[in-house]
Design an enzyme around this catalytic site. Structure first.
Site, short mmCIF file in Angstrom:
data_model
loop_
_atom_site.label_atom_id
_atom_site.label_comp_id
_atom_site.label_asym_id
_atom_site.label_seq_id
_atom_site.Cartn_x
_atom_site.Cartn_y
_atom_site.Cartn_z
N GLN A 101 5.02 -5.27 -8.03
CA GLN A 101 4.98 -6.22 -6.91
C GLN A 101 3.65 -6.12 -6.19
OE1 GLN A 101 9.02 -5.84 -4.68
NE2 GLN A 101 8.82 -4.02 -5.97
N HIS A 119 3.71 -10.64 -8.07
CA HIS A 119 3.29 -11.27 -6.81
C HIS A 119 1.81 -11.67 -6.84
CE1 HIS A 119 6.85 -9.32 -4.41
NE2 HIS A 119 7.23 -10.27 -5.23
N ASN A 212 11.27 7.88 -5.05
CA ASN A 212 10.99 7.36 -3.71
C ASN A 212 11.45 8.42 -2.71
OD1 ASN A 212 11.01 5.85 -1.26
ND2 ASN A 212 11.46 3.97 -2.37
P1 OAD Z 1 7.87 -1.65 0.98
O1 OAD Z 1 6.85 -1.33 2.02
O2 OAD Z 1 8.98 -2.54 1.36
O3 OAD Z 1 8.51 -0.30 0.42
C1 OAD Z 1 7.71 0.77 0.07
C2 OAD Z 1 8.61 1.86 -0.45
O4 OAD Z 1 7.78 2.92 -0.92
C3 OAD Z 1 9.55 2.48 0.58
O5 OAD Z 1 10.86 2.51 0.05
C4 OAD Z 1 9.00 3.88 0.80
O6 OAD Z 1 10.03 4.84 1.04
C5 OAD Z 1 8.33 4.16 -0.54
N1 OAD Z 1 7.22 5.12 -0.51
C6 OAD Z 1 6.34 5.37 0.50
N2 OAD Z 1 5.44 6.28 0.10
C7 OAD Z 1 5.74 6.61 -1.18
C8 OAD Z 1 5.16 7.48 -2.16
N3 OAD Z 1 4.08 8.21 -1.88
N4 OAD Z 1 5.74 7.55 -3.38
C9 OAD Z 1 6.83 6.82 -3.68
N5 OAD Z 1 7.42 5.97 -2.79
C10 OAD Z 1 6.88 5.86 -1.57
O7 OAD Z 1 7.07 -2.21 -0.29
P2 OAD Z 1 7.62 -3.08 -1.51
O8 OAD Z 1 8.98 -2.68 -1.88
O9 OAD Z 1 6.57 -3.07 -2.54
O10 OAD Z 1 5.62 -9.11 -0.94
O11 OAD Z 1 7.67 -4.51 -0.86
C11 OAD Z 1 8.02 -5.62 -1.65
C12 OAD Z 1 7.28 -6.84 -1.22
O12 OAD Z 1 7.46 -7.04 0.18
C13 OAD Z 1 5.78 -6.78 -1.37
O13 OAD Z 1 5.35 -7.06 -2.68
C14 OAD Z 1 5.31 -7.81 -0.41
C15 OAD Z 1 6.19 -7.44 0.76
O14 OAD Z 1 6.43 -8.41 1.69
C16 OAD Z 1 4.93 -10.19 -0.58
O15 OAD Z 1 4.03 -10.14 0.24
C17 OAD Z 1 5.36 -11.44 -1.26
#
Ligand code: OAD
Length: 243
Positions: A101, A119, A212
């Site tokens: 993503q 994305h 995660n």
């Molecule tokens: P999020 O910011 O929603 O989630 C990030 C995740 O990474 C969380 O569950 C954290 O716990 C985890 N995390 C943080 N640090 C970490 C690490 N060092 N190792 C492993 N995990 C870690 O990001 P996404 O799920 O990518 O879309 O968000 C999805 C979409 O929402 C994005 O692509 C973007 C956003 O709005 C658009 O802009 C269309």
């Protein structure tokens, strides 16, 4: 942890045909803020205002406010141990595809060959009027930056309210439905359709492993409450030990 990494190393080696679904968390150790974690981008900027297609049409400067620095500094952020571990798994013939993503391009710059950026990517930027393509970090000054023809520039990324590119989505569905194991790494798994992919994998019999610090996929078969870098490097080290 070593025992768990050893067990997963054995399973991944046996099953192969692994697909990784990654989110912002995999790039956190590269210094790129996530969206929804503490201090994340959406804590400071409302996505409905700053990242929606409707607002972009009326006032593209909003999106460029949150993305301009990244685009103009494209290449400054480097892949981390987690990105490189996925490259290693691909080279070992275990990982067959990465669905991300993320729009930061770090899987590709780490060397992953088989990647779907569902994305889109901040690297490619288009003029909405004449279609001319620009490649980050080379974009004109201005807020919003405009093409020589006067048209507004837009990165090739999916904004809220836009459809995902159909080809990329179809590919992601196919990879998820046919893999034997899925690594779900660093995503809060709340944004559709990406959030449905681990369920699709599981329904089709894949083993699902989530990495995660905060669990986000309740149906995972294995959950590693660690950061992506140490967890993926740990698994790769165990696979090397088994070979
Ligand atoms: P999020 O910011 O929603 O989630 C990030 C995740 O990474 C969380 O569950 C954290 O716990 C985890 N995390 C943080 N640090 C970490 C690490 N060092 N190792 C492993 N995990 C870690 O990001 P996404 O799920 O990518 O879309 O968000 C999805 C979409 O929402 C994005 O692509 C973007 C956003 O709005 C658009 O802009 C269309």
């Amino acid at each position: 942890m070593k025992a768990l990494y050893q067990e997963l190393a054995g399973l991944l080696l046996k099953k192969k045909n692994c697909v990784a679904l990654t989110g912002a968390g995999i790039s956190a150790e590269s210094g790129i803020p996530t969206f929804r974690s503490k201090g994340g981008l959406w804590e400071k900027f409302d996505p409905v205002v700053y990242a929606s297609a409707e607002v972009f049409r009326k006032d593209p400067s909003k999106y460029w406010t949150i993305r301009g620095d990244f685009i103009r500094g494209y290449g400054e952020y480097k892949p981390n141990a987690a990105h490189y571990a996925l490259v290693a798994l691909e080279k070992m013939g275990i990982l067959r595809h990465v669905i991300t993503q993320n729009i930061d391009g770090l899987h590709k710059s780490a060397g992953s060959r088989s990647v779907t950026e569902i994305h889109g990517s901040l690297r490619e930027i288009y003029c909405l009027k004449c279609g001319r393509e620009y490649l980050a970090p080379h974009v004109p000054e201005g807020l919003p930056p405009c093409c020589e023809c006067g048209g507004v520039l837009k990165p090739n990324t999916v904004l809220f309210g836009e459809q995902l590119p159909p080809e990329a989505l179809e590919h992601a569905y196919h990879e998820s439905a046919t893999c034997k194991s899925m690594l779900v790494v660093g995503t809060s798994a709340v944004v559709q359709p990406a959030a449905s992919l681990p369920y699709l994998a599981k329904r089709n019999g894949a083993l699902v492993i989530e990495i995660n610090p905060e669990k986000s996929f309740p149906a995972a078969d294995y959950y590693i409450a660690q950061k992506a870098g140490p967890a993926l490097s740990g698994i790769v080290a165990e696979i090397r030990g088994l070979n």
